[in-house]
Design a protein around this motif. Structure first.
Motif, PDB file in Angstrom:
ATOM      1  N   ARG A 144       0.872  -1.218  -0.079  1.00  0.00           N
ATOM      2  CA  ARG A 144      -0.090   0.010  -0.019  1.00  0.00           C
ATOM      3  C   ARG A 144       0.808   1.207   0.080  1.00  0.00           C
ATOM      4  O   ARG A 144       2.039   1.330   0.296  1.00  0.00           O
ATOM      5  CB  ARG A 144      -1.011   0.103   1.216  1.00  0.00           C
ATOM      6  CG  ARG A 144      -0.311   0.104   2.456  1.00  0.00           C
ATOM      7  CD  ARG A 144      -1.187  -0.015   3.719  1.00  0.00           C
ATOM      8  NE  ARG A 144      -0.506   0.304   4.956  1.00  0.00           N
ATOM      9  CZ  ARG A 144      -0.901  -0.240   6.057  1.00  0.00           C
ATOM     10  NH1 ARG A 144      -1.714  -1.599   6.075  1.00  0.00           N
ATOM     11  NH2 ARG A 144      -0.181  -0.346   7.343  1.00  0.00           N
ATOM     12  N   TRP A 201      -8.654   1.115  -6.477  1.00  0.00           N
ATOM     13  CA  TRP A 201      -7.214   1.096  -5.556  1.00  0.00           C
ATOM     14  C   TRP A 201      -7.253   1.973  -4.725  1.00  0.00           C
ATOM     15  O   TRP A 201      -6.179   2.184  -3.839  1.00  0.00           O
ATOM     16  CB  TRP A 201      -6.161   1.226  -6.770  1.00  0.00           C
ATOM     17  CG  TRP A 201      -6.165   0.136  -7.663  1.00  0.00           C
ATOM     18  CD1 TRP A 201      -6.711   0.033  -9.044  1.00  0.00           C
ATOM     19  CD2 TRP A 201      -5.580  -1.517  -7.809  1.00  0.00           C
ATOM     20  NE1 TRP A 201      -6.713  -0.929  -9.471  1.00  0.00           N
ATOM     21  CE2 TRP A 201      -5.990  -1.830  -8.852  1.00  0.00           C
ATOM     22  CE3 TRP A 201      -4.741  -1.851  -6.783  1.00  0.00           C
ATOM     23  CZ2 TRP A 201      -5.574  -3.044  -9.025  1.00  0.00           C
ATOM     24  CZ3 TRP A 201      -4.182  -3.081  -6.824  1.00  0.00           C
ATOM     25  CH2 TRP A 201      -4.988  -3.833  -8.009  1.00  0.00           C
ATOM     26  N   THR A 203      -8.229   2.954  -0.907  1.00  0.00           N
ATOM     27  CA  THR A 203      -8.754   2.383   0.148  1.00  0.00           C
ATOM     28  C   THR A 203      -9.141   3.593   1.369  1.00  0.00           C
ATOM     29  O   THR A 203     -10.194   3.332   2.275  1.00  0.00           O
ATOM     30  CB  THR A 203      -8.105   1.449   1.031  1.00  0.00           C
ATOM     31  OG1 THR A 203      -6.821   2.138   1.278  1.00  0.00           O
ATOM     32  CG2 THR A 203      -7.641   0.237  -0.035  1.00  0.00           C
ATOM     33  N   GLY A 218     -12.415   6.176   5.280  1.00  0.00           N
ATOM     34  CA  GLY A 218     -11.545   4.888   4.957  1.00  0.00           C
ATOM     35  C   GLY A 218     -10.363   4.951   5.596  1.00  0.00           C
ATOM     36  O   GLY A 218      -9.993   5.880   6.223  1.00  0.00           O
ATOM     37  N   SER A 221      -7.287  -0.057   5.537  1.00  0.00           N
ATOM     38  CA  SER A 221      -7.852  -1.727   5.589  1.00  0.00           C
ATOM     39  C   SER A 221      -8.484  -1.729   3.961  1.00  0.00           C
ATOM     40  O   SER A 221      -8.872  -0.922   3.307  1.00  0.00           O
ATOM     41  CB  SER A 221      -9.104  -1.750   6.351  1.00  0.00           C
ATOM     42  OG  SER A 221      -8.813  -1.464   7.677  1.00  0.00           O
ATOM     43  N   ARG A 222      -8.165  -2.941   3.742  1.00  0.00           N
ATOM     44  CA  ARG A 222      -8.605  -3.504   2.366  1.00  0.00           C
ATOM     45  C   ARG A 222     -10.033  -3.721   2.055  1.00  0.00           C
ATOM     46  O   ARG A 222     -10.482  -3.727   1.089  1.00  0.00           O
ATOM     47  CB  ARG A 222      -7.636  -4.565   1.856  1.00  0.00           C
ATOM     48  CG  ARG A 222      -6.220  -4.195   1.629  1.00  0.00           C
ATOM     49  CD  ARG A 222      -5.369  -5.413   1.399  1.00  0.00           C
ATOM     50  NE  ARG A 222      -5.365  -5.720  -0.005  1.00  0.00           N
ATOM     51  CZ  ARG A 222      -4.709  -5.493  -1.075  1.00  0.00           C
ATOM     52  NH1 ARG A 222      -3.592  -4.526  -0.649  1.00  0.00           N
ATOM     53  NH2 ARG A 222      -4.592  -5.725  -1.810  1.00  0.00           N
ATOM     54  N   LYS A 223     -10.606  -4.009   3.196  1.00  0.00           N
ATOM     55  CA  LYS A 223     -12.035  -4.211   3.339  1.00  0.00           C
ATOM     56  C   LYS A 223     -12.703  -3.316   4.383  1.00  0.00           C
ATOM     57  O   LYS A 223     -12.155  -2.838   5.537  1.00  0.00           O
ATOM     58  CB  LYS A 223     -12.215  -5.731   3.746  1.00  0.00           C
ATOM     59  CG  LYS A 223     -11.835  -6.621   2.624  1.00  0.00           C
ATOM     60  CD  LYS A 223     -12.359  -8.028   3.200  1.00  0.00           C
ATOM     61  CE  LYS A 223     -13.553  -8.527   2.701  1.00  0.00           C
ATOM     62  NZ  LYS A 223     -13.544  -9.916   2.879  1.00  0.00           N
ATOM     63  N   ASP A 224     -14.051  -2.949   4.102  1.00  0.00           N
ATOM     64  CA  ASP A 224     -14.594  -1.963   4.829  1.00  0.00           C
ATOM     65  C   ASP A 224     -16.300  -1.712   4.348  1.00  0.00           C
ATOM     66  O   ASP A 224     -16.291  -1.110   3.339  1.00  0.00           O
ATOM     67  CB  ASP A 224     -13.965  -0.350   4.727  1.00  0.00           C
ATOM     68  CG  ASP A 224     -14.689   0.701   5.766  1.00  0.00           C
ATOM     69  OD1 ASP A 224     -15.780   0.279   6.264  1.00  0.00           O
ATOM     70  OD2 ASP A 224     -14.052   1.690   5.816  1.00  0.00           O
ATOM     71  N   LYS A 250      -4.278   0.873  -2.333  1.00  0.00           N
ATOM     72  CA  LYS A 250      -3.597  -0.436  -2.314  1.00  0.00           C
ATOM     73  C   LYS A 250      -2.835  -0.775  -3.590  1.00  0.00           C
ATOM     74  O   LYS A 250      -2.943  -0.107  -4.378  1.00  0.00           O
ATOM     75  CB  LYS A 250      -4.760  -1.505  -2.018  1.00  0.00           C
ATOM     76  CG  LYS A 250      -5.674  -1.597  -3.323  1.00  0.00           C
ATOM     77  CD  LYS A 250      -6.885  -2.622  -2.916  1.00  0.00           C
ATOM     78  CE  LYS A 250      -7.737  -2.910  -3.996  1.00  0.00           C
ATOM     79  NZ  LYS A 250      -8.844  -3.604  -3.414  1.00  0.00           N
TER      80      LYS A 250
END
Ligand SMILES: Cc1cc2nc3c(=O)[nH]c(=O)nc-3n(C[C@H](O)[C@H](O)[C@H](O)COP(=O)(O)OP(=O)(O)OC[C@H]3O[C@@H](n4cnc5c(N)ncnc54)[C@H](O)[C@@H]3O)c2cc1C
Length: 504
Positions: A144, A201, A203, A218, A221-224, A250
């Motif tokens: 990242r 891309w 995050t 945000g 974190s790659r997921k949220d 990312k």
């Protein structure tokens, strides 16, 4: 501006009266009128940001902030001042001052946009993010980067590469565009086909929202998935909802190799059939690009030197060109290139599958130069980035040529075939208002065509100024009302890039 009266009513549109752009400007009830003299704007912003960070709108050097790439279709604007804040906090102070005093703001990155989004159409202040630069902070172990809004796109890609990583978005003007501008337009590029547009891309965003608050949405974190997706709402908002000051991006490990195949075809139908063969080949190409006969003619000279290794007499019989690329480990890329060659060679006049890094780099350099080569044919161009379902690509390419013939202007297309995303282009003398006007009307028909086949009015460049109201061809009334409601919620005074991205 220094030569004008100190009081300025906004919405003095300097566009040619023959241009439908004029008709697409905001209706009177969305207009703001500043009640601050330009001299006060310059003086107050200078107090906030420092002497060297503010230019009067007509000062030497300010002219380059009054246009973007739509200058090639004769669009320029004017502003009271150009401000160049150096930190996110300064951007917040600037927005707070402008919001308090009803002064419109036009955010600006590299000024490479093709939609007039960075052109100040409402006087006020151009907010240039160029000083929010500095190198991207790469964290290789976590794949990242933290990137300030003013970082140049190509520098971010290079920094990622130096760390063994890959930032895939590769818009054509990457040496001049900025990450903030890419985020604001949700930019794509050739490799969007496999890897997605800029927003894929991002995050996290650091952004200044009205009335002048620095907010982070945000993060790393790659997921949220909690909450509404505010990050995605801001991505692609073209400076109309907030000013991006930085972003978490990312990254991914860089593919070891990327090997293209170029196919030359006698006509559009054969070429788009070859594209279908590519999509059916089982390979997921990193990019699938095309040029039609007109775009090839415009960039022929440069192409001949790139394809010097070709075994046949090209491109004399060529009316369509397809570029597909396989990437991955060296072994995967080689196998993919071979499969692509098989898929593309059947109906081709010839195929070219370079393997030397210098030849591959030359090919993509040439591809990046197509836009400029087409512009230089007549000194100007009007290029619209419509999207159609891939099975309608041939129809769209032919429709653009037919439209050009009907309006008496040369037309051509190139672009991202795999995404059904064309740069349908009318080549014009931009000093000739008749040609500009004809091209504008032809563009209106293009938008209607895209919407009528289930496509989109823009796949890359955004609405900006030049596609104002065209969204209504594509969206139902309820969606258009939501679009407007979101703008009112985030920018109740309508001061963030006013007159842009209007739905209807
Ligand atoms: C030769 C050439 C090739 C191109 N190829 C592609 C391509 O392949 N794909 C593609 O998508 N585009 C392409 N473009 C268009 C352009 O490069 C992109 O739209 C790019 O993302 C614009 O970035 P910029 O920094 O120049 O933004 P600008 O042109 O300065 O601004 C674009 C918009 O973003 C807003 N903005 C800018 N910075 C911020 C910020 N920090 N916060 C909020 N709003 C902001 C502006 O107000 C404006 O509405 C190309 C342009 C050229 C000249």
């Amino acid at each position: 501006m220094a030569t004008a009266a100190p009081w300025r009513c906004l919405w003095t549109l300097p566009l040619s009266a023959t241009s439908p752009d004029l008709a697409r400007a905001a209706p009177p009830n969305t207009r703001a009128c500043a009640n601050v003299p330009w001299v006060t704007v310059v003086a107050e912003l200078t107090k906030l940001l420092g002497e060297d960070a503010v230019l009067a709108g007509d000062a030497p050097g300010a002219g380059r902030y009054m246009h973007d790439e739509t200058e090639t279709r004769s669009i320029t604007g004017e502003a009271d001042a150009v401000a160049m804040p150096a930190t996110a906090e300064q951007v917040a102070q600037l927005v707070a001052w402008c919001y308090e005093h009803d002064v419109p703001m036009t955010p600006r990155g590299g000024g490479t946009g093709f939609a007039g989004g960075a052109v100040p159409m409402d006087s006020g202040v151009v907010v240039s993010l160029e000083r929010l630069g500095g190198p991207a902070r790469i964290e290789p172990e976590h794949w990242r980067a933290w990137v300030p809004a003013g970082a140049i796109t190509a520098d971010v890609r290079r920094r990622a590469r130096e760390n063994g990583l890959y930032y895939p978005p590769d818009p054509g003007a990457a040496e001049s565009s900025m990450i903030g501008g890419n985020i604001a337009t949700n930019a794509g590029g050739p490799h969007t086909f496999k890897y997605g547009v800029t927003g894929t891309w991002v995050t996290g965003l650091e952004v200044v929202l009205a009335p002048g608050e620095l907010v982070t949405i945000g993060g790393v974190s790659r997921k949220d998935v909690g909450g509404y997706d505010l990050k995605s709402l801001l991505v692609g908002s073209e400076g109309t909802l907030g000013i991006v000051t930085g972003a978490w991006l990312k990254l991914m490990p860089a593919p070891e190799a990327a090997l293209p195949v170029v196919g030359f075809y006698p006509d559009t139908a054969t070429g788009t059939d070859a594209m279908t063969a590519v999509l059916m080949s089982g390979i997921v190409p990193a990019a699938v690009e095309f040029l039609d006969a007109g775009a090839l003619r415009a960039s022929l000279g440069a192409l001949m030197s790139v394809t010097r290794g070709l075994p046949v007499d090209l491109p004399a019989r060529t009316g369509f060109m397809l570029i597909a690329e396989a990437d991955g480990s060296r072994r995967e890329a080689q196998a993919g290139q071979h499969e692509l060659e098989i898929a593309m060679e059947d109906s081709a006049v010839a195929v070219y599958a370079p393997t030397l890094p210098a030849d591959i780099a030359a090919l993509w350099r040439w591809r990046d130069g197509v836009s400029g080569a087409v512009t230089s044919r007549r000194g100007g161009k009007l290029s619209e980035d419509i999207v159609v379902p891939t099975e309608r690509l041939a129809d769209a390419v032919e429709f653009a040529v037919e439209l050009g013939a009907r309006h008496g202007i040369d037309a051509c297309s190139w672009g991202h075939a795999g995404d059904g995303n064309l740069h349908a282009t009318f080549m014009i003398d931009r000093t000739d208002p008749v040609q500009v006007g004809r091209a504008e009307y032809a563009a209106e028909e293009l938008f209607k065509f895209a919407a009528s086949v289930g496509g989109a009015i823009t796949g890359e460049h955004g609405v900006g100024l030049v596609k104002n109201r065209q969204l209504s061809l594509q969206w139902p009334d309820r969606a258009l009302a939501l679009h407007e409601g979101i703008k009112n919620l985030l920018d109740p005074k309508g001061l963030l890039n006013p007159g842009k991205k209007l739905a209807r």
